[in-house]
Design an enzyme around this catalytic site. Sequence first.
Site, PDB file in Angstrom:
ATOM      1  N   HIS A   1       0.943  -1.103   0.064  1.00  0.00           N
ATOM      2  CA  HIS A   1      -0.143   0.048  -0.006  1.00  0.00           C
ATOM      3  C   HIS A   1       0.945   1.040  -0.068  1.00  0.00           C
ATOM      4  O   HIS A   1       0.570   2.196  -0.948  1.00  0.00           O
ATOM      5  CB  HIS A   1      -0.968   0.058   1.376  1.00  0.00           C
ATOM      6  CG  HIS A   1      -1.933  -1.056   1.227  1.00  0.00           C
ATOM      7  ND1 HIS A   1      -1.986  -1.970   2.428  1.00  0.00           N
ATOM      8  CD2 HIS A   1      -2.849  -1.544   0.399  1.00  0.00           C
ATOM      9  CE1 HIS A   1      -3.024  -2.551   2.180  1.00  0.00           C
ATOM     10  NE2 HIS A   1      -3.316  -2.497   1.134  1.00  0.00           N
TER      11      HIS A   1
ATOM     12  N   SER B   1      -2.726  -8.010   2.626  1.00  0.00           N
ATOM     13  CA  SER B   1      -2.954  -7.649   4.238  1.00  0.00           C
ATOM     14  C   SER B   1      -3.206  -9.009   5.010  1.00  0.00           C
ATOM     15  O   SER B   1      -3.016  -9.587   5.864  1.00  0.00           O
ATOM     16  CB  SER B   1      -4.077  -6.741   4.671  1.00  0.00           C
ATOM     17  OG  SER B   1      -3.847  -5.622   3.999  1.00  0.00           O
TER      18      SER B   1
END
Length: 159
Positions: A17, A128
Site C-alpha cells: 500500500h 493484508s
Amino acid sequence: MSGAIYAGSFDPITNGHVSIINSGLVAFDRIIVAVLTNTKKSPLFSVAERIEMLEDAVGGDPRVEIDRFDQGLLVDYARKKGVRVVLRGLRAVGDFEHELQMANMNRHLDEGVETVFLMANDFFYVSSSLVKEAASLGGNLSGIVPELVEKKLRAKFGQ
Ligand code: ADP
C-alpha cells in the site's frame, strides 16, 4: 490540484500500500487514503488502530490525507471530497477481473469519476490477509510492513 482517492480496508497497511501511495504521489498532487469501515471481511484491527498505523506510515506527508469512508458509494464519496480519480493497485492477474468489474461499475454510476491503476512493484506478493496469516504463525514480516504494523501484529498474536 489533482487528487485521487485510495480506498481500502488497510487491515493492516502493508508496504505494498505504501508503495502505491508513493507512486500515486508522482501522478497526483494529493491522495486521500480512505479506510473502509464497513468491510464485509471481519477486520483484525479496529478502525482507530488502522488509522493510527496509516498515520504513522504515510500521514507525515502533507499531500496525504487519511480519512474514513463509512457508507455509500465510493463515487459519491469522491465527489464529496472534490476528487475525480479512484486509485487502485494491481498485483497479479488474479486482481484483474474484480478490478475491471468495479472500475466499470463505478464508471456506470458516475461517468465523471475514473479509476486509475498502478502496477504493484516489489511487493506484488503482499496482501493484508497473507501478512495476518504469516504473523499468526510467528513469521518475520520486517521489510514487508511498516515497523509499527509489525509491532502491533506481534502484540495481537501474543508474541
Ligand atoms: P480491499 O481488501 O478492500 O481491496 P486493500 O487494503 O487490500 O483493500 O487494498 C486496497 C488497494 O490496494 C487495492 O487496489 C489493492 O489491489 C491494492 N493493493 C493491496 N496490496 C497491494 C500490493 N502489495 N501492491 C500493490 N497494490 C496493492
